[in-house]
Design a protein around this motif. Structure first.
Motif, PDB file in Angstrom:
ATOM      1  N   GLY A 169       2.427   1.345  -8.717  1.00  0.00           N
ATOM      2  CA  GLY A 169       2.528   0.918  -7.327  1.00  0.00           C
ATOM      3  C   GLY A 169       3.128  -0.473  -7.259  1.00  0.00           C
ATOM      4  N   MET A 170       2.405  -1.405  -6.698  1.00  0.00           N
ATOM      5  CA  MET A 170       2.874  -2.794  -6.632  1.00  0.00           C
ATOM      6  C   MET A 170       2.091  -3.608  -7.649  1.00  0.00           C
ATOM      7  SD  MET A 170       3.237  -3.262  -2.501  1.00  0.00           S
ATOM      8  CE  MET A 170       3.830  -4.943  -2.615  1.00  0.00           C
ATOM      9  N   ALA A 171       2.788  -4.131  -8.636  1.00  0.00           N
ATOM     10  CA  ALA A 171       2.149  -4.864  -9.721  1.00  0.00           C
ATOM     11  C   ALA A 171       2.431  -6.355  -9.604  1.00  0.00           C
ATOM     12  CB  ALA A 171       2.638  -4.348 -11.073  1.00  0.00           C
ATOM     13  N   ALA A 172       1.533  -7.141 -10.134  1.00  0.00           N
ATOM     14  CA  ALA A 172       1.627  -8.597 -10.032  1.00  0.00           C
ATOM     15  C   ALA A 172       2.557  -9.169 -11.099  1.00  0.00           C
ATOM     16  CB  ALA A 172       0.234  -9.216 -10.152  1.00  0.00           C
ATOM     17  N   THR A 173       3.815  -8.732 -11.069  1.00  0.00           N
ATOM     18  CA  THR A 173       4.832  -9.283 -11.954  1.00  0.00           C
ATOM     19  C   THR A 173       5.529 -10.452 -11.250  1.00  0.00           C
ATOM     20  OG1 THR A 173       6.548  -7.822 -11.108  1.00  0.00           O
ATOM     21  CG2 THR A 173       5.216  -7.004 -12.940  1.00  0.00           C
ATOM     22  N   PRO A 174       6.170 -11.335 -11.996  1.00  0.00           N
ATOM     23  CA  PRO A 174       6.910 -12.425 -11.359  1.00  0.00           C
ATOM     24  C   PRO A 174       7.946 -11.929 -10.355  1.00  0.00           C
ATOM     25  CG  PRO A 174       6.650 -12.879 -13.694  1.00  0.00           C
ATOM     26  CD  PRO A 174       6.145 -11.473 -13.470  1.00  0.00           C
ATOM     27  N   THR A 175       8.631 -10.824 -10.683  1.00  0.00           N
ATOM     28  CA  THR A 175       9.649 -10.278  -9.786  1.00  0.00           C
ATOM     29  C   THR A 175       9.031  -9.804  -8.478  1.00  0.00           C
ATOM     30  OG1 THR A 175      11.026  -9.597 -11.651  1.00  0.00           O
ATOM     31  CG2 THR A 175      11.435  -8.521  -9.538  1.00  0.00           C
ATOM     32  N   LEU A 180      -4.280  -6.189  -3.788  1.00  0.00           N
ATOM     33  CA  LEU A 180      -3.360  -5.063  -3.629  1.00  0.00           C
ATOM     34  C   LEU A 180      -2.491  -4.865  -4.870  1.00  0.00           C
ATOM     35  CD1 LEU A 180      -2.209  -2.862  -1.754  1.00  0.00           C
ATOM     36  CD2 LEU A 180      -0.553  -4.545  -0.939  1.00  0.00           C
ATOM     37  N   LEU A 181      -2.074  -5.955  -5.498  1.00  0.00           N
ATOM     38  CA  LEU A 181      -1.206  -5.862  -6.663  1.00  0.00           C
ATOM     39  C   LEU A 181      -2.016  -5.529  -7.910  1.00  0.00           C
ATOM     40  CD1 LEU A 181       1.137  -8.955  -6.117  1.00  0.00           C
ATOM     41  CD2 LEU A 181       1.449  -6.609  -5.333  1.00  0.00           C
ATOM     42  N   SER A 182      -1.551  -4.547  -8.655  1.00  0.00           N
ATOM     43  CA  SER A 182      -2.230  -4.173  -9.895  1.00  0.00           C
ATOM     44  C   SER A 182      -1.850  -5.134 -11.019  1.00  0.00           C
ATOM     45  CB  SER A 182      -1.891  -2.736 -10.282  1.00  0.00           C
ATOM     46  OG  SER A 182      -0.488  -2.582 -10.473  1.00  0.00           O
ATOM     47  N   ILE A 192       1.753   9.469 -16.102  1.00  0.00           N
ATOM     48  CA  ILE A 192       0.650   8.519 -16.113  1.00  0.00           C
ATOM     49  C   ILE A 192       0.666   7.745 -14.811  1.00  0.00           C
ATOM     50  CG2 ILE A 192      -0.358   6.538 -17.317  1.00  0.00           C
ATOM     51  CD1 ILE A 192       1.575   7.672 -19.736  1.00  0.00           C
ATOM     52  N   LEU A 193      -0.372   7.901 -14.015  1.00  0.00           N
ATOM     53  CA  LEU A 193      -0.497   7.193 -12.747  1.00  0.00           C
ATOM     54  C   LEU A 193      -1.307   5.931 -13.012  1.00  0.00           C
ATOM     55  CD1 LEU A 193      -1.288  10.271 -10.478  1.00  0.00           C
ATOM     56  CD2 LEU A 193       0.951   9.285 -11.039  1.00  0.00           C
ATOM     57  N   ALA A 194      -0.642   4.787 -12.979  1.00  0.00           N
ATOM     58  CA  ALA A 194      -1.235   3.565 -13.504  1.00  0.00           C
ATOM     59  C   ALA A 194      -2.272   2.937 -12.591  1.00  0.00           C
ATOM     60  CB  ALA A 194      -0.138   2.542 -13.810  1.00  0.00           C
ATOM     61  N   ASP A 195      -2.133   3.112 -11.285  1.00  0.00           N
ATOM     62  CA  ASP A 195      -3.020   2.391 -10.379  1.00  0.00           C
ATOM     63  C   ASP A 195      -3.339   3.253  -9.158  1.00  0.00           C
ATOM     64  OD1 ASP A 195      -0.651   2.302  -8.918  1.00  0.00           O
ATOM     65  OD2 ASP A 195      -0.225   0.219  -9.425  1.00  0.00           O
ATOM     66  N   THR A 196      -4.199   2.726  -8.291  1.00  0.00           N
ATOM     67  CA  THR A 196      -4.633   3.464  -7.102  1.00  0.00           C
ATOM     68  C   THR A 196      -3.459   3.843  -6.214  1.00  0.00           C
ATOM     69  OG1 THR A 196      -6.765   2.346  -7.127  1.00  0.00           O
ATOM     70  CG2 THR A 196      -6.109   3.367  -5.061  1.00  0.00           C
ATOM     71  N   MET A 197      -2.506   2.935  -6.061  1.00  0.00           N
ATOM     72  CA  MET A 197      -1.359   3.212  -5.206  1.00  0.00           C
ATOM     73  C   MET A 197      -0.541   4.384  -5.738  1.00  0.00           C
ATOM     74  SD  MET A 197       1.407   0.444  -3.742  1.00  0.00           S
ATOM     75  CE  MET A 197       0.088  -0.606  -3.106  1.00  0.00           C
ATOM     76  N   ARG A 228       7.179  10.342   3.583  1.00  0.00           N
ATOM     77  CA  ARG A 228       6.666   9.156   4.251  1.00  0.00           C
ATOM     78  C   ARG A 228       7.390   7.922   3.737  1.00  0.00           C
ATOM     79  NH1 ARG A 228       0.081  10.066   3.811  1.00  0.00           N
ATOM     80  NH2 ARG A 228       0.035  12.230   4.551  1.00  0.00           N
ATOM     81  N   SER A 229       7.378   6.870   4.533  1.00  0.00           N
ATOM     82  CA  SER A 229       7.949   5.603   4.091  1.00  0.00           C
ATOM     83  C   SER A 229       6.887   4.810   3.358  1.00  0.00           C
ATOM     84  CB  SER A 229       8.466   4.806   5.293  1.00  0.00           C
ATOM     85  OG  SER A 229       7.400   4.505   6.175  1.00  0.00           O
ATOM     86  N   PHE A 230       7.354   3.837   2.594  1.00  0.00           N
ATOM     87  CA  PHE A 230       6.447   3.008   1.809  1.00  0.00           C
ATOM     88  C   PHE A 230       5.969   1.826   2.647  1.00  0.00           C
ATOM     89  CE2 PHE A 230       5.529  -0.428  -1.187  1.00  0.00           C
ATOM     90  CZ  PHE A 230       4.657   0.208  -2.054  1.00  0.00           C
ATOM     91  N   ASP A 231       4.662   1.613   2.655  1.00  0.00           N
ATOM     92  CA  ASP A 231       4.062   0.486   3.372  1.00  0.00           C
ATOM     93  C   ASP A 231       3.535  -0.495   2.334  1.00  0.00           C
ATOM     94  OD1 ASP A 231       2.447  -1.307   4.721  1.00  0.00           O
ATOM     95  OD2 ASP A 231       1.604   0.187   6.071  1.00  0.00           O
ATOM     96  N   PRO A 232       4.115  -1.698   2.234  1.00  0.00           N
ATOM     97  CA  PRO A 232       3.690  -2.652   1.207  1.00  0.00           C
ATOM     98  C   PRO A 232       2.261  -3.130   1.363  1.00  0.00           C
ATOM     99  CG  PRO A 232       5.145  -3.711   2.767  1.00  0.00           C
ATOM    100  CD  PRO A 232       5.173  -2.235   3.086  1.00  0.00           C
ATOM    101  N   PHE A 233       1.663  -2.894   2.503  1.00  0.00           N
ATOM    102  CA  PHE A 233       0.279  -3.351   2.712  1.00  0.00           C
ATOM    103  C   PHE A 233      -0.742  -2.300   2.280  1.00  0.00           C
ATOM    104  CE2 PHE A 233       2.766  -5.961   5.585  1.00  0.00           C
ATOM    105  CZ  PHE A 233       2.274  -7.228   5.294  1.00  0.00           C
ATOM    106  N   THR A 234      -0.373  -1.035   2.363  1.00  0.00           N
ATOM    107  CA  THR A 234      -1.349   0.006   2.068  1.00  0.00           C
ATOM    108  C   THR A 234      -0.856   1.037   1.066  1.00  0.00           C
ATOM    109  OG1 THR A 234      -0.585   1.383   3.910  1.00  0.00           O
ATOM    110  CG2 THR A 234      -2.358  -0.198   4.365  1.00  0.00           C
ATOM    111  N   GLY A 235       0.384   0.937   0.657  1.00  0.00           N
ATOM    112  CA  GLY A 235       0.943   1.955  -0.217  1.00  0.00           C
ATOM    113  C   GLY A 235       1.838   2.867   0.574  1.00  0.00           C
ATOM    114  N   VAL A 236       1.546   4.141   0.623  1.00  0.00           N
ATOM    115  CA  VAL A 236       2.373   5.085   1.360  1.00  0.00           C
ATOM    116  C   VAL A 236       1.845   5.211   2.766  1.00  0.00           C
ATOM    117  CG1 VAL A 236       3.206   7.460   1.456  1.00  0.00           C
ATOM    118  CG2 VAL A 236       2.939   6.322  -0.744  1.00  0.00           C
ATOM    119  N   ALA A 237       2.679   4.957   3.776  1.00  0.00           N
ATOM    120  CA  ALA A 237       2.244   4.975   5.176  1.00  0.00           C
ATOM    121  C   ALA A 237       2.042   6.399   5.662  1.00  0.00           C
ATOM    122  CB  ALA A 237       3.271   4.279   6.046  1.00  0.00           C
TER     123      ALA A 237
END
Length: 247
Positions: A174-180, A198-200, A220-225, A238-247
């Motif tokens: 999903g959304m991971a806490a990488t520098p990018t 929110l960030l894994s 392999i599904l790495a995280d909740t998102m 569906r579109s992707f919602d950065p606040f909740t994952g998939v809207a």
């Protein structure tokens, strides 16, 4: 496959994201050798790794890496680019270069290393993807389209390489806490706009990936998102919602 005693090659190891964690954790798990590759090898400072220059969008660079690293039995295709551009009004050259790296670069690595893996009993390929392979996000649709293509590529490679005994697996993140990701989120959403937690953790994602490879998992599904995004495929797109994952 067993990672202890294996020889691995990781692309995109030059940043502080998943690539670095792959190299470090493979070494921790007792890999005999880990090639840490990057377009700018001077950015790779990981004790115990063998550093190689590699640009996966350059066919000569890919061929040179395959010729040098003929002992590889695990290929981790982690390198990717993620420009924030759409498909209709985005710069065509940027869209093309995104596909050249994320899709064609991954394909080039698979084609170059398939014979190497076959020579060592099959081994494994792990392609690092994103939940945006399954959903689009207005503002980054070039990236989403390239990851969707890479997902299809991974499924096709699994069929084509089954005969030589190669495990082909997908890591969905999903959304991971990488520098990018942190920099992109701050630029597009505003600093402090993402909900806490929110960030894994990239280290956790990589740990799940390597556990999955050892267990022979093909997805392999790495995280909740990632789990929620896969479940959402049963419904309409569906579109992707950065606040909740998939809207």
């Amino acid at each position: 496959m067993k990672l202890h005693g294996a020889t691995a090659l990781v692309t995109g190891a030059g940043g502080g994201g998943h690539g670095r964690h792959f190299v470090e954790q493979l070494i921790e798990r007792g890999a005999a050798k880990v090639y840490a590759t990057a377009r700018r090898p001077e950015l790779v400072e990981i004790p115990g790794a063998e550093v190689l220059r590699l640009d996966i969008s350059d066919s000569a660079s890919v061929a040179a890496a395959a010729a040098h690293a003929g002992d590889v039995d695990l290929l981790v295709n982690n390198a990717a680019v993620s420009p924030g551009v759409n498909l209709v009004d985005g710069d065509p050259d940027t869209i093309r270069s995104t596909m050249d790296t994320n899709f064609y670069g991954t394909l080039a690595m698979a084609r170059a290393f398939a014979p190497v893996l076959a020579g060592h009993g099959g081994g494994a390929i792990l392609n690092v993807l994103s939940v945006m392979a399954w959903s689009s996000y207005d503002g980054a649709n070039a990236y989403a389209a390239s990851k969707a293509a890479q997902w299809g590529l991974t499924n096709a490679l699994r069929l084509e390489l089954a005969g030589q005994g190669t495990l082909v697996s997908t890591l969905m993140i999903g959304m991971a806490a990488t520098p990018t990701m942190k920099a992109y989120a701050a630029a597009t959403l505003g600093a402090g706009m993402l909900p806490e937690g929110l960030l894994s953790d990239p280290a956790d994602n990589v740990r799940a990936a390597l556990d999955g490879i050892e267990a022979g998992e093909i997805e392999i599904l790495a995280d909740t998102m990632a789990i929620e995004a896969k479940a959402a495929l049963a419904g309409a797109p569906r579109s992707f919602d950065p606040f909740t994952g998939v809207a």
